[in-house]
Design a protein around this motif. Structure first.
Motif, short mmCIF file in Angstrom:
data_model
loop_
_atom_site.label_atom_id
_atom_site.label_comp_id
_atom_site.label_asym_id
_atom_site.label_seq_id
_atom_site.Cartn_x
_atom_site.Cartn_y
_atom_site.Cartn_z
N GLY A 46 -4.78 9.85 11.80
CA GLY A 46 -4.74 10.54 10.62
C GLY A 46 -3.41 10.83 9.99
O GLY A 46 -3.25 11.60 8.89
N HIS A 47 -2.52 9.95 10.02
CA HIS A 47 -1.15 9.94 9.54
C HIS A 47 -1.24 9.10 8.17
O HIS A 47 -1.52 8.02 7.86
N ASP A 48 -1.25 9.94 7.05
CA ASP A 48 -1.11 9.36 5.71
C ASP A 48 -0.37 8.33 5.22
O ASP A 48 -0.47 7.38 4.69
N GLY A 49 0.87 8.44 5.72
CA GLY A 49 2.08 7.48 5.63
C GLY A 49 1.70 6.18 6.07
O GLY A 49 2.01 5.19 5.45
N SER A 50 1.09 6.22 7.16
CA SER A 50 0.89 4.87 7.88
C SER A 50 -0.29 4.17 7.20
O SER A 50 -0.49 3.11 6.84
N LEU A 51 -1.20 5.21 6.50
CA LEU A 51 -2.20 4.36 5.74
C LEU A 51 -1.81 3.79 4.53
O LEU A 51 -2.14 2.55 4.15
N GLU A 52 -0.81 4.63 3.85
CA GLU A 52 -0.06 4.11 2.72
C GLU A 52 0.94 2.62 3.11
O GLU A 52 0.62 1.55 2.18
N ASN A 53 1.23 2.62 4.17
CA ASN A 53 2.11 1.37 4.73
C ASN A 53 0.95 0.20 4.78
O ASN A 53 1.51 -0.83 4.43
N LEU A 54 -0.06 0.73 5.31
CA LEU A 54 -0.96 -0.33 5.85
C LEU A 54 -1.62 -1.00 4.34
O LEU A 54 -1.81 -2.05 4.39
N LYS A 55 -1.66 -0.31 3.47
CA LYS A 55 -2.36 -0.54 2.15
C LYS A 55 -1.56 -1.52 1.17
O LYS A 55 -1.72 -2.64 0.95
N LEU A 56 -0.03 -1.21 1.57
CA LEU A 56 0.97 -2.10 0.79
C LEU A 56 0.95 -3.56 1.69
O LEU A 56 1.04 -4.28 0.90
N ILE A 57 0.84 -3.46 3.24
CA ILE A 57 0.81 -4.79 3.88
C ILE A 57 -0.55 -5.33 3.68
O ILE A 57 -0.28 -6.84 3.55
N TYR A 58 -1.52 -4.75 3.36
CA TYR A 58 -3.03 -5.36 2.86
C TYR A 58 -2.67 -6.05 1.83
O TYR A 58 -3.13 -7.36 1.47
N ARG A 59 -2.04 -5.50 0.74
CA ARG A 59 -1.75 -5.94 -0.61
C ARG A 59 -1.20 -7.34 -0.39
O ARG A 59 -1.14 -8.20 -1.39
N GLU A 60 -0.03 -7.50 0.33
CA GLU A 60 0.79 -8.46 0.57
C GLU A 60 -0.04 -9.63 1.56
O GLU A 60 0.45 -10.67 1.44
N GLY A 61 -1.05 -9.32 1.99
CA GLY A 61 -1.76 -10.51 2.47
C GLY A 61 -1.53 -10.32 4.26
O GLY A 61 -2.12 -11.34 4.75
N ARG A 62 -1.11 -9.38 4.71
CA ARG A 62 -0.56 -9.46 6.12
C ARG A 62 -1.54 -8.76 7.00
O ARG A 62 -1.55 -8.77 8.32
N VAL A 63 -2.49 -7.95 6.48
CA VAL A 63 -3.44 -7.32 7.18
C VAL A 63 -5.13 -7.58 6.59
O VAL A 63 -5.18 -7.83 5.58
N SER A 64 -5.62 -8.15 7.61
CA SER A 64 -7.06 -8.55 7.24
C SER A 64 -7.74 -7.36 6.51
O SER A 64 -7.58 -6.07 6.84
N LYS A 65 -8.83 -7.91 5.89
CA LYS A 65 -9.66 -6.66 5.05
C LYS A 65 -10.34 -5.94 5.95
O LYS A 65 -10.58 -4.72 5.96
N GLU A 66 -10.93 -6.52 7.15
CA GLU A 66 -11.46 -5.86 8.38
C GLU A 66 -10.72 -4.79 9.04
O GLU A 66 -11.16 -3.59 9.39
N ASP A 67 -9.55 -5.06 9.06
CA ASP A 67 -8.31 -4.05 10.11
C ASP A 67 -8.27 -2.96 9.31
O ASP A 67 -8.00 -2.00 9.46
N PHE A 68 -7.93 -3.16 7.75
CA PHE A 68 -7.55 -2.30 7.13
C PHE A 68 -8.61 -1.23 6.58
O PHE A 68 -8.65 -0.22 6.72
N ALA A 69 -10.16 -1.94 6.58
CA ALA A 69 -11.30 -1.05 6.54
C ALA A 69 -11.29 -0.39 7.56
O ALA A 69 -11.96 0.93 7.70
N SER A 70 -11.25 -0.83 8.74
CA SER A 70 -11.36 -0.04 10.24
C SER A 70 -10.19 0.95 10.04
O SER A 70 -10.62 2.21 10.63
#
Length: 101
Positions: A46-70
């Motif tokens: 439930g950590h908001d900042g981590s989700l924001e970090n993941l969003k940025l990393i996802y936009r860079e293409g380092r996190v898969s769509k499936e992992d981000f959605a999960s």
């Protein structure tokens, strides 16, 4: 070195901010897979900042769509699990008091 040890202990104990900090340290050291794992775990807590970090990393293409959605689903589930009438009443009171000041 001691700080990392204490962050690891806190993360093992379920502290989401410690988990996020470990993710940031791992990312800064170039260990992106480990960083992403830490951030996903923190987001699932439930950590908001981590989700924001993941969003940025996802936009860079380092996190898969499936992992981000999960992670997004896990984050929402943690937020929903923390909701209660008592917490909502306390938040309403806090906002009322803040507006009064």
């Amino acid at each position: 070195k001691k700080a990392v040890h204490h962050l690891e202990q806190a993360a093992i104990g379920g502290h989401p901010e410690a988990r996020r900090n470990l993710g940031c340290l791992e990312g800064a050291n170039g260990r992106y897979e480990r960083a992403i794992k830490h951030l996903i775990i923190a987001a699932n807590l439930g950590h908001d900042g981590s989700l924001e970090n993941l969003k940025l990393i996802y936009r860079e293409g380092r996190v898969s769509k499936e992992d981000f959605a999960s992670a997004l689903r896990g984050h929402q589930a943690a937020i929903d699990a923390a909701k209660s009438p008592q917490r909502e009443a306390a938040e309403k009171w806090r906002r009322k008091e803040a507006a009064r000041v």
